[in-house]
Motif scaffolding. Structure first.
Motif, PDB file in Angstrom:
ATOM      1  N   ALA A 283       0.837  -1.203   0.000  1.00 23.33           N
ATOM      2  CA  ALA A 283       0.000   0.000   0.000  1.00 23.33           C
ATOM      3  C   ALA A 283       0.870   1.250   0.000  1.00 23.33           C
ATOM      4  O   ALA A 283       0.537   2.267  -0.601  1.00 23.33           O
ATOM      5  N   LYS A 284       2.050   1.160   0.663  1.00 19.06           N
ATOM      6  CA  LYS A 284       2.927   2.326   0.737  1.00 19.06           C
ATOM      7  C   LYS A 284       3.567   2.654  -0.605  1.00 19.06           C
ATOM      8  O   LYS A 284       3.644   3.808  -0.998  1.00 19.06           O
ATOM      9  N   TYR A 285       4.069   1.626  -1.294  1.00 16.05           N
ATOM     10  CA  TYR A 285       4.915   1.917  -2.452  1.00 16.05           C
ATOM     11  C   TYR A 285       4.440   1.355  -3.787  1.00 16.05           C
ATOM     12  O   TYR A 285       4.917   1.798  -4.835  1.00 16.05           O
ATOM     13  N   VAL A 325       5.652  12.553  12.982  1.00 13.18           N
ATOM     14  CA  VAL A 325       5.052  11.776  14.072  1.00 13.18           C
ATOM     15  C   VAL A 325       3.721  11.229  13.571  1.00 13.18           C
ATOM     16  O   VAL A 325       2.888  11.964  13.054  1.00 13.18           O
ATOM     17  N   ASP A 326       3.563   9.901  13.698  1.00  7.53           N
ATOM     18  CA  ASP A 326       2.374   9.226  13.167  1.00  7.53           C
ATOM     19  C   ASP A 326       1.452   8.798  14.300  1.00  7.53           C
ATOM     20  O   ASP A 326       1.909   8.285  15.322  1.00  7.53           O
ATOM     21  N   PHE A 327       0.168   8.980  14.064  1.00  5.53           N
ATOM     22  CA  PHE A 327      -0.842   8.692  15.087  1.00  5.53           C
ATOM     23  C   PHE A 327      -1.820   7.636  14.599  1.00  5.53           C
ATOM     24  O   PHE A 327      -2.037   7.494  13.395  1.00  5.53           O
ATOM     25  N   VAL A 338      -0.175   8.119  19.903  1.00  4.63           N
ATOM     26  CA  VAL A 338       1.001   8.212  19.039  1.00  4.63           C
ATOM     27  C   VAL A 338       1.393   6.790  18.637  1.00  4.63           C
ATOM     28  O   VAL A 338       1.472   5.902  19.486  1.00  4.63           O
ATOM     29  N   ASN A 339       1.597   6.563  17.352  1.00  6.25           N
ATOM     30  CA  ASN A 339       2.054   5.254  16.884  1.00  6.25           C
ATOM     31  C   ASN A 339       3.573   5.200  16.825  1.00  6.25           C
ATOM     32  O   ASN A 339       4.191   4.323  17.410  1.00  6.25           O
ATOM     33  N   GLU A 340       4.172   6.170  16.117  1.00 10.17           N
ATOM     34  CA  GLU A 340       5.630   6.137  16.010  1.00 10.17           C
ATOM     35  C   GLU A 340       6.168   7.475  15.563  1.00 10.17           C
ATOM     36  O   GLU A 340       5.430   8.349  15.112  1.00 10.17           O
ATOM     37  N   ILE A 341       7.503   7.602  15.676  1.00 12.80           N
ATOM     38  CA  ILE A 341       8.182   8.781  15.158  1.00 12.80           C
ATOM     39  C   ILE A 341       9.162   8.311  14.095  1.00 12.80           C
ATOM     40  O   ILE A 341       9.784   7.255  14.231  1.00 12.80           O
TER      41      ILE A 341
HETATM   42 MG    MG Z   1       4.652   3.820   9.981  1.00 13.65          MG
END
Ligand code: MG
Ligand code: ADP
Length: 389
Positions: A283-285, A325-327, A338-341
């Motif tokens: 899905a990302k790439y 920063v991903d939520f 917060v999921n990750e940085i």
């Molecule tokens: Mg991620």
């Protein structure tokens, strides 16, 4: 500018670097492109811009970045000469020296050294975003863009990152960290531990990676074992998390860009709407159809909350320069965690990080300029430190 590298995000890095190379103010900066091959060799070529004729084609969806006819970075990798950064400060000069295994060449290496003022490591993932390259640049005493050794390493390790978030009272989803060796020795006990603490579905992740590699969603007890084994191929530490959205819904994925050193600022938040059940590697790439919504559809209060948490997360891992920063947001209860940085997020002109700044009034070339200044500022600040009495 460093790009490529040994990580699974090599091609993503080539795209990011191609974008920077195209957009950077060439009256102000003279860019020395240094490509790192998949097996870790450092190569440079004079005038990387001339390696390719015609216009750059950015096709992130198809990851053809590695084709030397497609991006300048790939052309550098295909046709460059070997260089290295010696791990020692060189007074008043710093940078790259030609690398030859033949000792007679080495002696004359200093004549052909390339001195640089600042390094922009446009590298994602392992050996680029995890503090290792930052360690080399610290030893060489060269200013560089982005987080330092500690911030990079802490931001890369999902287990350590979570500990720091908890200490800073930043809301995150429930999780359990297990060691590969423990899973190999006592799978039953670990399964019980996970099932006592979390409800299905759960997400199983290698602690240190990125681009969703090795991550799977386990919907039930039967899927847990294979999910842990998949993650265990990539790391000795495995993070298992409560799935946001539960059985019926998908988590909303909100992202926020942070920029600065000691006084970081947050951009408007954006939202990713993946085509798949979750935002996996395809899905990302590769697959078409995942959408970026900028600004994210949030209330004013939620927007403020996201921005405030983004800055707190940035400070919690001792970041500098930039981070995305991903939520994860529960679509029904609207609880935000917060999921990750990501300390070196995707950086093409059409990636989320720069697009969020563009939507906040800072366009891509100015963003690059600002990041370079922040790298120099951080180095100047560090010079105030004494290392001995
Ligand atoms: Mg991620
Ligand atoms: N706890 C969770 N609940 C729901 N979805 C999740 C959860 N953790 C991860 N995901 C999904 O998996 C994707 C990748 O996970 P993430 O932790 O961001 O890893 P990476 O560092 O590889 O990007 C996320 O973008 C999201 O789609």
């Amino acid at each position: 500018m460093l790009f490529g590298g040994r990580s699974g995000e090599h091609e993503v890095s080539l795209l990011s670097a191609a974008s920077v190379l195209q957009a950077i103010d060439k009256d102000k900066y003279e860019v020395v492109p240094i490509g790192i091959t998949k097996d870790g060799r450092w190569l440079t070529a004079e005038h990387a811009e001339n390696l390719l004729q015609g216009k750059l084609v950015i096709e992130p969806r198809h990851l053809r970045a590695g084709d030397p006819e497609i991006t300048q970075p790939a052309a550098v990798l295909a046709r460059g000469e070997a260089v290295v950064v010696p791990p020692e400060p060189v007074h008043r000069q710093s940078g790259f020296v030609p690398f030859q295994t033949d000792a007679s060449h080495l002696r004359r290496a200093s004549d052909r050294a390339i001195n640089v003022d600042v390094i922009f490591p446009v590298l994602h993932g392992t050996f680029g975003e995890d503090g290792t390259i930052q360690g080399l640049l610290e030893l060489a005493d060269i200013p560089y863009v982005g987080a330092g050794v500690l911030g990079s390493a802490a931001g890369m390790d999902k287990d350590i990152m979570k500990s720091l978030f908890i200490a800073a009272e930043i809301p995150i989803v429930k999780h359990v960290t297990v060691l590969r060796s423990a899973w190999e020795n006592e799978p039953k006990k670990l399964r019980q531990l996970v099932e006592r603490k979390l409800k299905y579905p759960v997400f199983v992740k290698p602690a240190n990676l990125g681009s969703s590699v090795g991550i799977s969603k386990a919907h039930n007890s039967k899927e847990l074992g294979p999910a842990i084994e998949e993650a265990a191929r990539f790391d000795r530490k495995i993070v298992i998390e409560q799935g946001v959205g539960g059985k019926k819904h998908k988590a909303r994925e909100i992202e926020c860009s942070v920029l600065g050193n000691d006084e970081p600022a947050a951009s408007v938040p954006g939202e990713i709407v993946p085509v798949k059940e979750f935002y996996d590697y395809n899905a990302k790439y590769l697959d078409e159809g995942s959408e970026l919504v900028i600004p994210a559809k949030l209330t004013k209060a939620e927007t403020k909350r996201v921005q405030e948490l983004a800055i707190r997360a940035f400070k919690a891992v001792d970041c500098s320069g930039l981070a995305r920063v991903d939520f994860l947001m529960d679509p029904v209860m609207r609880k935000i965690c917060v999921n990750e940085i990501n300390t070196m997020p995707g950086f093409t002109a059409i990636s989320m990080y720069p697009k969020l700044w563009a939507a906040s009034g800072l366009d891509y070339p100015d963003l690059i300029d600002k990041l370079i200044h922040l790298g120099v500022e951080r180095h100047e600040d560090k010079k105030k430190n004494q290392y001995s009495r």
